[in-house]
Enzyme design. Structure first.
Site, short mmCIF file in Angstrom:
data_model
loop_
_atom_site.label_atom_id
_atom_site.label_comp_id
_atom_site.label_asym_id
_atom_site.label_seq_id
_atom_site.Cartn_x
_atom_site.Cartn_y
_atom_site.Cartn_z
N SER A 153 -55.68 54.74 -101.71
CA SER A 153 -54.71 55.83 -101.93
C SER A 153 -53.40 55.26 -102.45
CB SER A 153 -54.44 56.55 -100.60
OG SER A 153 -53.41 57.48 -100.74
N TYR A 166 -52.52 56.73 -91.06
CA TYR A 166 -53.37 56.77 -92.25
C TYR A 166 -53.00 55.68 -93.28
CZ TYR A 166 -55.07 58.97 -96.68
OH TYR A 166 -55.66 59.23 -97.89
N LYS A 170 -55.21 52.69 -95.59
CA LYS A 170 -55.40 52.69 -97.04
C LYS A 170 -54.98 51.35 -97.65
CE LYS A 170 -57.52 56.44 -97.29
NZ LYS A 170 -58.83 56.59 -97.92
#
Ligand code: NAD
Length: 263
Positions: A153, A166, A170
């Site tokens: 991401s 999160y 990534k």
């Protein structure tokens, strides 16, 4: 008709029944690959029902391709290994793994229960590690090279106030691909990641007023719009194909120029 540059290739796509994973499954199949479309029925992925996976499979078969749906929670080690093995059982080999499955529940850092941090890591990073290891074991044994493409991401490069669990997964995924690129390169297996920017999928559609927000976001993106799943699927096909034979350990940012538009 798309090129058949992936004919005779077998691909597994984690979280393959909707969003970016669905577009990747369909694009890989369009280019000739047989696809194992993973879906998951756990609470934090429960939009992803068997119906959706069957729909993807029917669509692929309807255009003359080959696909099969397979349920697995990739955070569950035996289930994740079983998912990869399904490709061997069904088609005899595995050539491409797309680590796409991911979750991103919006949670305030100061209030975040550690269970939320653990679950996001278990799905996003640990799940991709297990799938990559299982796929690589088959690929090395097959001795015919392979491709591992991971959906990281833009969040690997920037922080997110409600994404403190999160974002590290990534950047971890990119780092995992860099390390696997070294380990697996001598076997002809390339390992790369893509970094989507803002993409219109269910992950973002849980945000209230997303239609309005996406228009505003689009104004900050030099290409003038948020991305669609297909904008990510085509570069995944590229990285999965022989066109990308000398690309290894790379991170391809696919964000319409959002990241460089800082000033
Ligand atoms: P999505 O919510 O539509 O898709 C996520 C997929 O992962 C679903 O198919 C879901 O069922 C699956 N999944 C979740 N938990 C799972 C589990 N335990 N086991 C197996 N599958 C599981 O959202 P999306 O945007 O298509 O997300 C796909 C990937 O793209 C994710 O890794 C996400 O982090 C990444 N990404 C998305 C954006 C974006 O703006 N949408 C941006 C950057 C990266």
């Amino acid at each position: 008709m798309a090129s058949q540059k992936l004919s005779d290739k077998v691909a597994v796509v984690t979280g393959g029944s909707r969003g970016i994973g669905r577009a990747a499954s369909e694009a890989l199949a369009r280019h000739g690959a047989s696809v194992v479309v993973n879906y998951c029925g756990t609470a934090d992925a429960d939009l992803d029902k068997a119906d959706a996976a069957d729909d993807v499979v029917r669509g692929i078969e309807g255009t003359g391709g080959k696909a099969v749906a397979h349920e697995a929670d990739i955070a569950d080690e035996p289930a994740a290994r079983g998912l990869i093995d399904r490709a061997i059982d069904e088609y005899g080999h595995i050539d491409i793994l797309v680590n796409n499955a991911g979750i991103c529940p919006s949670i305030d850092f100061l209030e975040m229960p550690i269970e939320s941090f653990d679950r996001v890591h278990a799905v996003n990073l640990r799940g991709a590690f297990i799938c990559s290891q299982q796929a690589a074991q088959h690929m090395v044994r097959q001795d015919n090279g392979g491709r591992i493409v991971t959906v990281s991401s833009i969040s690997a490069l920037v922080g997110g106030s409600y994404q403190t669990h999160y974002c590290p997964t990534k950047s971890g995924l990119h780092s995992l691909m860099q390390s696997l690129a070294i380990v697996l390169g001598p076997h002809g297996i390339t390992c790369n990641s893509v970094g989507p920017g803002e993409i219109d999928t269910d992950m973002n559609r849980t945000i209230p007023n997303y239609d309005e927000i996406s228009v505003q976001l689009g104004k900050r993106i030099p290409l003038g719009r948020v991305g669609q799943p297909e904008d990510i699927a085509d570069p995944i096909v590229f990285l999965a194909s022989d066109d990308a034979r000398y690309v290894n350990g790379a991170f391809l940012l696919i964000d319409g120029g959002m990241f460089v538009n800082l000033q």
